[in-house]
Enzyme design. Structure first.
Site, PDB file in Angstrom:
ATOM      1  N   ASP A  98      -5.413  11.791  -4.438  1.00  0.00           N
ATOM      2  CA  ASP A  98      -6.743  12.403  -4.353  1.00  0.00           C
ATOM      3  C   ASP A  98      -6.784  13.586  -3.392  1.00  0.00           C
ATOM      4  O   ASP A  98      -7.791  14.281  -3.305  1.00  0.00           O
ATOM      5  CB  ASP A  98      -7.775  11.348  -3.914  1.00  0.00           C
ATOM      6  CG  ASP A  98      -9.209  11.821  -4.120  1.00  0.00           C
ATOM      7  OD1 ASP A  98      -9.482  12.436  -5.163  1.00  0.00           O
ATOM      8  OD2 ASP A  98     -10.049  11.576  -3.233  1.00  0.00           O
ATOM      9  N   GLN A 150      -8.246  14.659 -12.943  1.00  0.00           N
ATOM     10  CA  GLN A 150      -9.491  14.493 -12.197  1.00  0.00           C
ATOM     11  C   GLN A 150     -10.501  15.531 -12.660  1.00  0.00           C
ATOM     12  O   GLN A 150     -10.158  16.698 -12.841  1.00  0.00           O
ATOM     13  CB  GLN A 150      -9.275  14.630 -10.690  1.00  0.00           C
ATOM     14  CG  GLN A 150     -10.512  14.280  -9.869  1.00  0.00           C
ATOM     15  CD  GLN A 150     -10.235  14.234  -8.376  1.00  0.00           C
ATOM     16  OE1 GLN A 150     -10.363  15.250  -7.704  1.00  0.00           O
ATOM     17  NE2 GLN A 150      -9.857  13.073  -7.862  1.00  0.00           N
ATOM     18  N   SER A 168     -15.813  14.721  -6.631  1.00  0.00           N
ATOM     19  CA  SER A 168     -15.044  14.100  -7.712  1.00  0.00           C
ATOM     20  C   SER A 168     -15.940  13.185  -8.539  1.00  0.00           C
ATOM     21  O   SER A 168     -16.771  12.445  -7.997  1.00  0.00           O
ATOM     22  CB  SER A 168     -13.880  13.288  -7.142  1.00  0.00           C
ATOM     23  OG  SER A 168     -13.025  14.107  -6.383  1.00  0.00           O
TER      24      SER A 168
END
Length: 365
Positions: free
Chosen positions: A214, A349, A297
């Site tokens: 991430d 993502q 996100s």
């Protein structure tokens, strides 16, 4: 009533484990149920973020699910949704649901909850080792020819672009730097600090990898457009002031991390604007100037290709690209290789990526 950061008093850090193992440690909550866990230690709230670092929720959900699966099964995919911003000042409770137990595949869902509401949800699939048979179809994207980070000379700083957190990184360049945004590829070397313990086994390496995926991810959208995340020193100060529970970074490390991030972004601007920091003010006054207003996100997927054959505490190369952005969102693809060239994982993502708007706010009706 004061907030409590964890359900239970955190134990002392275990020096026999890597920092990432301590950060991601879980505690069972048997009073609630057999497959319920909580964060053992406070979670990090990154500067400028709306909530906790998303990689922590991803990694701890994976760790919780792995506790309910036999040792000869390994995760091959997880699909996640960020529902609400996680609050680093209250505990997270992870609820694992055993959806299916098959001979070759096992399915789990995990909900991360705060105050009884889901803030993050993921579905994971596990496959049994060597269940594909002796005859196999095999191919993989080749690792880009990027040299390993140079070893710092004695007395020089280590690879500290990420401050003093549980992993470190080093830039590895941008491919097609002067091309269109969709053609650029951003590369970085990453690895966990320290040495992951034998007790942690491969589960610890998988959780660490999930945590790392991430980092720098949705920010790729702004990077390929040469838009800095922090466009002034004042923004950096506001982000630092808003920081909560930096359990894996101290103030000095955070400040250094922000300054280095600023320097990196300034270098990108310097190439195009022949100035960077001393010309940011002039740049902001240009009619075509763009500044990030929101970057959050929405979802995150990881496909684990070789879950048994890598170490997260050794250098891994990541390559990120953004094939599309529009409608206030952006999509990023990420490939991760071990230093021996093994393709470890492919990630995707999508996130909200909105610019600050020039028009004045509309009157309320």
């Amino acid at each position: 009533m004061s907030k409590r950061v964890t359900l239970f008093e955190p134990p002392q850090l275990d020096d026999s484990k890597a920092p990432i193992e301590n950060v991601l440690e879980l505690t069972p909550v048997d009073d609630i149920g057999p497959d319920v866990f909580t964060n053992t230690r406070p979670l990090w709230h990154p500067p400028g973020a709306r909530g906790i670092y998303g990689g922590a929720a991803i990694a701890q959900c994976l760790a919780a699910a792995m506790r309910t699966v036999p040792a000869d099964f390994a995760v091959h995919s997880m699909h996640c949704y960020f529902v609400l911003a996680g609050d680093s000042e209250i505990p997270i409770v992870y609820h694992v649901e055993r959806v299916r137990d098959g001979r070759s595949f096992i399915t789990r869902t995990v909900q991360a909850r705060q105050r009884g509401r889901p803030i993050f949800t993921t579905t994971l699939s596990f496959s049994k080792a060597n269940s594909g048979g002796k005859k196999k179809i095999q191919h993989a994207s080749a690792m880009p020819p990027v040299p390993l980070p140079a070893v710092p000379a004695p007395g020089k700083k280590r690879f500290d672009e990420n401050g003093g957190g549980p992993f470190e990184s080093a830039r590895a360049g941008i491919v097609n730097r002067d091309s269109n945004p969709e053609e650029k590829k951003v590369r970085r070397w990453v690895r966990c600090r320290g040495r992951i313990s034998e007790a942690g086994a491969q589960h610890a390496h998988l959780s660490a990898l999930a945590y790392i995926t991430d980092s720098f991810f949705i920010g790729t959208v702004s990077r390929v457009h040469d838009i800095p995340r922090f466009s002034s020193a004042a923004e950096l100060k506001r982000a630092l002031k808003a920081l909560k529970n930096p359990s894996d970074l101290d103030d000095e490390d955070i400040a250094r991390s922000l300054n280095e991030l600023k320097e990196e972004e300034a270098a990108e601007l310097r190439r195009r604007l022949e100035g960077a920091l001393n010309k940011l003010k002039d740049h902001r006054n240009q009619k075509d100037h763009k500044e990030i207003g929101m970057m959050v996100s929405l979802d995150h997927s990881i496909y684990f290709h070789n879950p048994w054959n890598f170490r997260a505490d050794e250098w891994m190369i990541t390559e990120m690209e953004s094939p599309w952005a529009g409608e206030g969102r952006g999509l990023v693809l990420q490939k991760i290789w071990a230093k021996d060239g093994t393709l470890i994982a492919t990630c995707t993502q999508e996130g909200v990526v909105r610019l600050k708007q020039d028009e004045p706010p509309r009157a309320k009706i």
